[in-house]
Design a protein around this motif. Structure first.
Motif, PDB file in Angstrom:
ATOM      1  N   ARG A 120       0.834  -1.210   0.000  1.00  0.00           N
ATOM      2  CA  ARG A 120       0.000   0.000   0.000  1.00  0.00           C
ATOM      3  C   ARG A 120       0.860   1.247   0.000  1.00  0.00           C
ATOM      4  N   ALA A 121       1.951   1.211   0.763  1.00  0.00           N
ATOM      5  CA  ALA A 121       2.817   2.390   0.852  1.00  0.00           C
ATOM      6  C   ALA A 121       3.517   2.681  -0.468  1.00  0.00           C
ATOM      7  N   THR A 122       3.946   1.648  -1.147  1.00  0.00           N
ATOM      8  CA  THR A 122       4.682   1.850  -2.399  1.00  0.00           C
ATOM      9  C   THR A 122       3.770   1.921  -3.603  1.00  0.00           C
ATOM     10  N   GLY A 123       2.528   1.465  -3.473  1.00  0.00           N
ATOM     11  CA  GLY A 123       1.612   1.473  -4.610  1.00  0.00           C
ATOM     12  C   GLY A 123       1.947   0.415  -5.640  1.00  0.00           C
ATOM     13  N   THR A 124       2.784  -0.574  -5.247  1.00  0.00           N
ATOM     14  CA  THR A 124       3.188  -1.595  -6.207  1.00  0.00           C
ATOM     15  C   THR A 124       2.383  -2.863  -6.080  1.00  0.00           C
ATOM     16  N   GLY A 125       1.472  -2.909  -5.144  1.00  0.00           N
ATOM     17  CA  GLY A 125       0.708  -4.131  -4.944  1.00  0.00           C
ATOM     18  C   GLY A 125      -0.213  -4.422  -6.106  1.00  0.00           C
ATOM     19  N   THR A 126      -0.368  -5.685  -6.406  1.00  0.00           N
ATOM     20  CA  THR A 126      -1.211  -6.043  -7.529  1.00  0.00           C
ATOM     21  C   THR A 126      -2.686  -5.904  -7.189  1.00  0.00           C
ATOM     22  N   SER A 127      -3.040  -5.914  -5.905  1.00  0.00           N
ATOM     23  CA  SER A 127      -4.456  -5.820  -5.551  1.00  0.00           C
ATOM     24  C   SER A 127      -5.054  -4.493  -5.997  1.00  0.00           C
ATOM     25  N   SER A 128      -4.300  -3.407  -5.870  1.00  0.00           N
ATOM     26  CA  SER A 128      -4.835  -2.110  -6.291  1.00  0.00           C
ATOM     27  C   SER A 128      -4.889  -1.988  -7.809  1.00  0.00           C
ATOM     28  N   ASP A 129      -3.997  -2.686  -8.499  1.00  0.00           N
ATOM     29  CA  ASP A 129      -3.980  -2.602  -9.954  1.00  0.00           C
ATOM     30  C   ASP A 129      -5.137  -3.350 -10.602  1.00  0.00           C
ATOM     31  N   VAL A 130      -5.642  -4.379  -9.949  1.00  0.00           N
ATOM     32  CA  VAL A 130      -6.724  -5.168 -10.533  1.00  0.00           C
ATOM     33  C   VAL A 130      -8.077  -4.876  -9.902  1.00  0.00           C
ATOM     34  N   ALA A 131      -8.120  -3.964  -8.936  1.00  0.00           N
ATOM     35  CA  ALA A 131      -9.390  -3.605  -8.301  1.00  0.00           C
ATOM     36  C   ALA A 131     -10.319  -2.998  -9.346  1.00  0.00           C
ATOM     37  N   LEU A 132     -11.525  -3.516  -9.423  1.00  0.00           N
ATOM     38  CA  LEU A 132     -12.481  -3.048 -10.420  1.00  0.00           C
ATOM     39  C   LEU A 132     -13.192  -1.776  -9.967  1.00  0.00           C
ATOM     40  N   ILE A 133     -13.380  -0.866 -10.931  1.00  0.00           N
ATOM     41  CA  ILE A 133     -14.146   0.355 -10.712  1.00  0.00           C
ATOM     42  C   ILE A 133     -15.461   0.183 -11.476  1.00  0.00           C
ATOM     43  N   LEU A 134     -16.574   0.371 -10.783  1.00  0.00           N
ATOM     44  CA  LEU A 134     -17.894   0.129 -11.373  1.00  0.00           C
ATOM     45  C   LEU A 134     -18.695   1.415 -11.491  1.00  0.00           C
ATOM     46  N   CYS A 135     -19.675   1.382 -12.389  1.00  0.00           N
ATOM     47  CA  CYS A 135     -20.678   2.450 -12.457  1.00  0.00           C
ATOM     48  C   CYS A 135     -21.568   2.305 -11.222  1.00  0.00           C
ATOM     49  N   ARG A 183     -19.960   9.074  -8.897  1.00  0.00           N
ATOM     50  CA  ARG A 183     -20.663   8.198  -9.833  1.00  0.00           C
ATOM     51  C   ARG A 183     -19.947   6.861 -10.011  1.00  0.00           C
ATOM     52  N   LEU A 184     -18.875   6.650  -9.228  1.00  0.00           N
ATOM     53  CA  LEU A 184     -18.085   5.423  -9.310  1.00  0.00           C
ATOM     54  C   LEU A 184     -18.220   4.626  -8.021  1.00  0.00           C
ATOM     55  N   LEU A 185     -17.922   3.337  -8.134  1.00  0.00           N
ATOM     56  CA  LEU A 185     -17.993   2.449  -6.982  1.00  0.00           C
ATOM     57  C   LEU A 185     -16.906   1.396  -7.115  1.00  0.00           C
ATOM     58  N   ARG A 186     -16.169   1.148  -6.041  1.00  0.00           N
ATOM     59  CA  ARG A 186     -15.182   0.070  -6.048  1.00  0.00           C
ATOM     60  C   ARG A 186     -15.893  -1.259  -5.863  1.00  0.00           C
ATOM     61  N   GLU A 187     -15.463  -2.267  -6.602  1.00  0.00           N
ATOM     62  CA  GLU A 187     -16.115  -3.572  -6.507  1.00  0.00           C
ATOM     63  C   GLU A 187     -15.971  -4.158  -5.103  1.00  0.00           C
ATOM     64  N   ASP A 188     -14.807  -4.011  -4.480  1.00  0.00           N
ATOM     65  CA  ASP A 188     -14.628  -4.581  -3.144  1.00  0.00           C
ATOM     66  C   ASP A 188     -15.556  -3.914  -2.137  1.00  0.00           C
ATOM     67  N   PHE A 189     -15.823  -2.617  -2.312  1.00  0.00           N
ATOM     68  CA  PHE A 189     -16.762  -1.941  -1.426  1.00  0.00           C
ATOM     69  C   PHE A 189     -18.179  -2.424  -1.691  1.00  0.00           C
ATOM     70  N   THR A 230      -7.169   7.590  -0.608  1.00  0.00           N
ATOM     71  CA  THR A 230      -6.980   6.158  -0.759  1.00  0.00           C
ATOM     72  C   THR A 230      -8.289   5.594  -1.265  1.00  0.00           C
ATOM     73  N   LEU A 231      -8.324   5.245  -2.544  1.00  0.00           N
ATOM     74  CA  LEU A 231      -9.576   4.782  -3.129  1.00  0.00           C
ATOM     75  C   LEU A 231      -9.530   3.347  -3.599  1.00  0.00           C
ATOM     76  N   VAL A 232      -8.444   2.952  -4.211  1.00  0.00           N
ATOM     77  CA  VAL A 232      -8.420   1.644  -4.852  1.00  0.00           C
ATOM     78  C   VAL A 232      -7.380   0.757  -4.219  1.00  0.00           C
ATOM     79  N   GLY A 233      -7.821  -0.234  -3.425  1.00  0.00           N
ATOM     80  CA  GLY A 233      -6.899  -1.219  -2.881  1.00  0.00           C
ATOM     81  C   GLY A 233      -5.728  -0.622  -2.130  1.00  0.00           C
ATOM     82  N   GLY A 234      -5.928   0.502  -1.477  1.00  0.00           N
ATOM     83  CA  GLY A 234      -4.847   1.129  -0.747  1.00  0.00           C
ATOM     84  C   GLY A 234      -4.003   2.067  -1.585  1.00  0.00           C
ATOM     85  N   ARG A 235      -4.284   2.178  -2.855  1.00  0.00           N
ATOM     86  CA  ARG A 235      -3.505   3.041  -3.741  1.00  0.00           C
ATOM     87  C   ARG A 235      -3.896   4.500  -3.534  1.00  0.00           C
ATOM     88  N   ARG A 236      -2.904   5.379  -3.520  1.00  0.00           N
ATOM     89  CA  ARG A 236      -3.163   6.813  -3.400  1.00  0.00           C
ATOM     90  C   ARG A 236      -3.589   7.350  -4.765  1.00  0.00           C
TER      91      ARG A 236
END
Length: 199
Positions: free
Chosen positions: A45-60, A180-186, A88-94
């Motif tokens: 999360r601190a480095t923003g290199t985690g794959t979880s934030s890169d694949v987190a889906l953003i939904l309508c 108007r957006l929603l994170r899939e994990d949320f 911090t919106l997507v998987g810990g990514r800034r």
């Protein structure tokens, strides 16, 4: 003379001590594994290199259509924004969130994306652009047609371009409205399993 000792039988006290040692050892191993996983997650999360934030889906938010993944977020700062903040919106990514106001006085917080699965409605307009040097047009959800934000292309381009030209260019981007957006994990955390299914 040798004295032989007979083995003592296991007593309840001895059995409790042995059980306690095994339980303590296994719980220490589990705690160490959990700490290692938490440290790894914190570092990602601190480095923003985690794959979880890169694949987190953003939904309508209106219909749940999959619009983008975290890796599609691309910060495009503008000197015309009223304010900007990191969130911090997507998987810990800034993520850089900017606040803009249109000529009618309506304010919008937006996140800029390199690409997203939206419908873009040309022709593009060069007037009142929040990003100097770029023309804008409306972007909507391809499923429910909700207004999600705006698509930006260089002002030097023709007012109407093909969807392929827009998507393949590295000079184009989208500014999508955060509300108007929603994170899939949320969204998944909001779904509840009925108690009758859990028994």
């Amino acid at each position: 003379m040798r004295v032989s000792r007979r083995p003592q039988p296991f007593t309840a006290t001895t059995l409790h001590r042995v059980s306690f040692v095994f339980l303590l050892y296994s719980s220490l191993l589990q705690s160490a594994a959990a700490c290692a996983a938490a440290a790894e997650d914190t570092e990602e999360r601190a480095t923003g290199t985690g794959t979880s934030s890169d694949v987190a889906l953003i939904l309508c938010r209106a219909c749940g259509h999959e619009l983008a993944v975290g890796a599609d977020i691309h910060s495009v700062p503008s000197r015309l924004s009223l304010s900007g903040r990191n969130d911090t919106l997507v998987g810990g990514r800034r993520v850089h969130v900017q606040l803009f106001e249109n000529p009618h006085g309506h304010k919008f917080e937006v996140i800029t994306f390199r690409r997203a699965d939206v419908d873009v409605h040309w022709p593009a307009d060069k007037h009142f652009s929040w990003f100097p040097g770029f023309s804008w047009t409306v972007a909507t959800c391809p499923r429910c047609h909700s207004h999600l934000g705006w698509a930006f292309q260089p002002s030097a381009w023709p007012d109407i371009v093909t969807k392929t030209t827009f998507q393949e260019s590295k000079e184009t981007f989208l500014a999508l409205i955060t509300q108007r957006l929603l994170r899939e994990d949320f969204a998944s955390s909001l779904l509840m399993t009925p108690k009758s299914f859990t028994s």
